[in-house]
Design a protein around this motif. Structure first.
Motif, short mmCIF file in Angstrom:
data_model
loop_
_atom_site.label_atom_id
_atom_site.label_comp_id
_atom_site.label_asym_id
_atom_site.label_seq_id
_atom_site.Cartn_x
_atom_site.Cartn_y
_atom_site.Cartn_z
N UNK A 73 0.84 -1.19 0.00
CA UNK A 73 0.00 0.00 0.00
C UNK A 73 0.88 1.25 0.00
N UNK A 74 1.92 1.21 0.86
CA UNK A 74 2.86 2.33 0.88
C UNK A 74 3.48 2.53 -0.49
N UNK A 75 3.85 1.41 -1.12
CA UNK A 75 4.48 1.47 -2.44
C UNK A 75 3.55 2.05 -3.48
N UNK A 76 2.28 1.63 -3.43
CA UNK A 76 1.32 2.14 -4.41
C UNK A 76 1.10 3.62 -4.18
N UNK A 77 1.10 4.02 -2.88
CA UNK A 77 0.98 5.45 -2.56
C UNK A 77 2.09 6.25 -3.22
N UNK A 78 3.31 5.77 -3.06
CA UNK A 78 4.46 6.46 -3.64
C UNK A 78 4.32 6.52 -5.16
N UNK A 79 3.94 5.38 -5.72
CA UNK A 79 3.79 5.28 -7.16
C UNK A 79 2.80 6.31 -7.67
N UNK A 80 1.65 6.40 -6.96
CA UNK A 80 0.62 7.36 -7.32
C UNK A 80 1.13 8.78 -7.35
N UNK A 81 1.80 9.15 -6.24
CA UNK A 81 2.28 10.51 -6.11
C UNK A 81 3.25 10.83 -7.24
N UNK A 82 4.15 9.87 -7.49
CA UNK A 82 5.15 10.09 -8.51
C UNK A 82 4.52 10.21 -9.89
#
Ligand code: ATP
Ligand code: MG
Lengths: 235, 400
Positions: free
Chosen positions: B288-297
């Motif tokens: 979930x953290x990873x997807x969050x980062x991915x989204x922001x980027x």
């Protein structure tokens, strides 16, 4: 009298966008030669290829065919990095759309080209503030683009282009968002740069008043040079 | 130039505090969750394992019914005193045999009362479990015939008696009152987290007659003499009990005899399952953290592409732009990673002290969590930048 080596030379330059049905000839074979220290205005209807030509002159874009020579050197032979160094050391570019870094203060925007030239922080700040003063934005150094009017953003973009004392100043409609008085001030500044520092100026404009500051007017129509006249002949 | 690049990267991080914060947050959540969960799981396993191995390897536990997944044990009948006597006389090599019956009762002394575990057993209980007395004595034979004498655990002593001497006092256990003859040594929490010192021992007969009201025995603990194999005793006891409980050939036992290794196996299966479960939860947080980062980027990729176009247009080399973005990604990832590791260890620490299990960190897991999050930060911060920086500046500027 033999002409000196031109600073900028286009030989049958074309630029094609798209393909098939949607093929657009933004430039359809342009021959052009501009000498050092000239002050040239480029005019022409919208979509006639003015910005395209400016981008190629500024080494931001490359021709589809033909050759662009800078100081007699064919730029197609230069590497990406050499293009960059040419931009860094020779060219100041004022974009039609300003292209300032968002959320970054005016003075930091103006400083940026000097950062990449490797100038020390203190000297950089001094020169950036001076450049801002020259375009009449002394009081706005710490404002970000979103806190500035269109005309003020345009002047920040001009300050960023002249802060490096470039050999060539390329300006795509530098007064497009300015009122008559501000336009005059900017044009007086550009004229002074051309006259006193022998900076070559190439400027796109729609306004005959602004073009009148230049010593030569090139008119584009449909991706071709339609006319190319020295101002003394116009007058 | 490296110093300038670092400054540019830090400026870019500060220029967009929300984006930077969310990126760091994504990494922190992922890393902290993994580290906290795995540390808690490891601690629990370590605790259970050490508790069980502390009990000694020469013990056997005999209980009615069969235990394990999918097996109900409620219908099997209890043991009784005759079973104990039969084992005592017919099985060789035993050091101790302790019948146990247990109930939860209110114990009262003076103005204080609490609900404790009351265990009816014999003096062998202390021998079998290797449990010493802090003061007083064990049951006399005369008391084992049904007197109201009791031995209390440390928790009961401290909660009810405080600084007064408990020996010789009269303790109320449910409806009966018994005199305290001994205090057990402190044993601490069990692997399952229950307080083993919250206990009152009394003679089995007394317990059966006056508290349980029947003659059932719940569990029998056997302890083998040194050098005698527990598996042999286990087999003998099993044969004897099948006979006594009239179990026909080919039918399953309706009781179980387990030694410590079998108990340990059962327990570690449970805790491994627990660790696995916690690990899965943690992996989801990481994702979930990873997807969050991915989204922001990805959301900021257009803006960043334009930024790259601007930088290239005014004279930045591709390598300079890339270095800036790399430094940005590294700074955010490393910062997030460090905060995540600290937060994870902190959470794990408070959780294990609350659960009273040891603090067992696993360096490879920390490295893995850190590496994974850092990689996500890098991949989604750096690779879009790499694509953008390879464009013609005018291409990058035109992106919308
Ligand atoms: N990236 C592109 N893809 C496709 N067509 C393009 C692209 N860029 C420019 N063109 C086309 O090339 C032609 C010349 O565009 P250019 O921007 O040079 O015009 P211009 O003379 O600067 O116009 P204006 O005065 O409105 O700025 C136009 O017809 C435009 O639609
Ligand atoms: Mg244009």
């Amino acid at each position: 009298m033999t002409a000196p080596q031109p600073l900028i030379e286009f030989r049958a330059v074309t630029k094609v966008y798209g393909m098939g049905e949607a093929l657009v000839h933004a430039l359809a074979g342009v021959d052009l030669s501009i000498a050092e220290s000239e002050f040239v205005a480029i005019m022409g209807p919208s979509g006639s290829g003015k910005s395209t030509a400016m981008n190629i002159i500024g080494c931001l874009d490359t021709p589809s065919s033909g050759e662009y020579l800078f100081q007699g050197i064919p730029t197609s032979h230069l590497s990406r990095a050499q293009h960059t160094l040419l931009r860094r050391h020779m060219i100041g570019f004022v974009f039609q759309g300003f292209n300032l870094l968002p959320r970054t203060s005016a003075v930091e925007n103006v400083e940026l080209p000097l950062v990449y030239r490797g100038m020390a922080a203190g000297e950089r700040r001094d020169r950036a503030l001076k450049a801002l003063a020259r375009v009449g934005l002394e009081g706005r150094a710490s404002h970000t683009p979103s806190e500035l009017s269109g005309g003020q953003q345009q002047r920040v973009a001009i300050a960023r282009a002249i802060v490096t004392d470039p050999a060539v100043l390329l300006a795509d409609e530098p007064t497009g968002n300015l009122d008559t008085k501000a336009s005059q001030e900017i044009m007086d500044l550009v004229t002074a740069l051309n006259r006193d520092q022998r900076i070559t100026v190439i400027m796109v404009t729609h306004e005959p008043d602004i073009a009148a500051y230049a010593s030569r007017v090139i008119r584009f129509v449909d991706g071709k040079v339609e006319s190319d006249v020295a101002r003394t002949e116009v007058a | 130039m490296l110093q300038e690049t670092l400054k540019l990267a830090l400026k870019a991080i500060r220029r967009n505090p929300l984006r930077s914060f969310l990126t760091v947050l994504g990494i922190v959540i992922g890393v902290a969750a993994v580290i906290a969960m795995v540390t808690i799981g490891n601690g629990t396993t370590a605790k259970v394992t050490s508790e069980i191995s502390k009990l000694g390897s020469n013990m056997l536990f005999m209980r009615p019914g069969q235990f394990g997944p999918g097996r109900a044990s409620t219908t099997a009948k209890s043991f009784n005193a005759r079973d104990v006597a039969a084992i005592e006389t017919q099985i060789a090599g035993l050091r101790a045999i302790a019948p146990i019956s247990q109930a939860s009762e209110t114990v009262i002394f003076g103005g204080e009362s609490r609900s404790s575990s009351v265990v009816g057993t014999t003096g062998d209980y202390l021998t079998a479990l290797d449990w010493g007395l802090a003061s007083g004595r064990s049951f006399l034979e005369s008391e084992e015939r049904g007197r109201a004498a009791c031995i209390i655990g440390e928790t009961v002593r401290s909660k009810l008696f405080g600084s007064t001497d408990a020996i010789g006092q009269s303790l109320r256990v449910g409806k009966i009152s018994c005199s305290i003859i001994g205090v057990l040594e402190k044993k601490g929490q069990s692997g399952m987290g229950t307080d083993q010192d919250d206990i009152v021992l009394m003679p089995l007969r007394t317990f059966q007659r006056r508290i349980a009201g029947n003659t059932d025995i719940g569990t029998i603990v056997l302890s083998a003499q040194n050098g005698v194999s527990t598996s042999k005793i286990q087999a003998n006891v099993q044969r004897l009990m099948r006979e006594r409980r009239n179990i026909a050939n080919g039918k399953e036992d309706d009781f179980s005899v387990n030694d410590m290794t079998q108990m340990l196996q059962a327990m570690t299966t449970t805790t491994t399952l627990l660790t696995g479960l916690l690990g899965a939860v943690a992996a989801v947080s990481l994702l979930v953290g990873g997807i969050g980062i991915m989204n922001i980027m990805l959301v900021s990729v257009t803006e960043r592409t334009r930024e790259i176009g601007i930088r290239l247009a005014i004279g930045a080399l591709e390598s300079q732009v890339l270095l800036q973005f790399l430094v940005e990604a590294v700074v955010l990832s490393v910062f997030g990673g460090i905060v995540g590791v600290l937060l994870g260890l902190g959470l794990a620490y408070s959780a294990v002290s609350y659960l009273n299990v040891p603090f067992v960190t696993s360096l490879p897991i920390i490295a893995l969590a850190f590496g994974f999050s850092a990689m996500i930060g890098m991949v989604f911060g750096y690779f879009p930048a790499r694509r953008a920086a390879s464009l013609d500046p005018i291409e990058a500027l035109r992106r919308e």
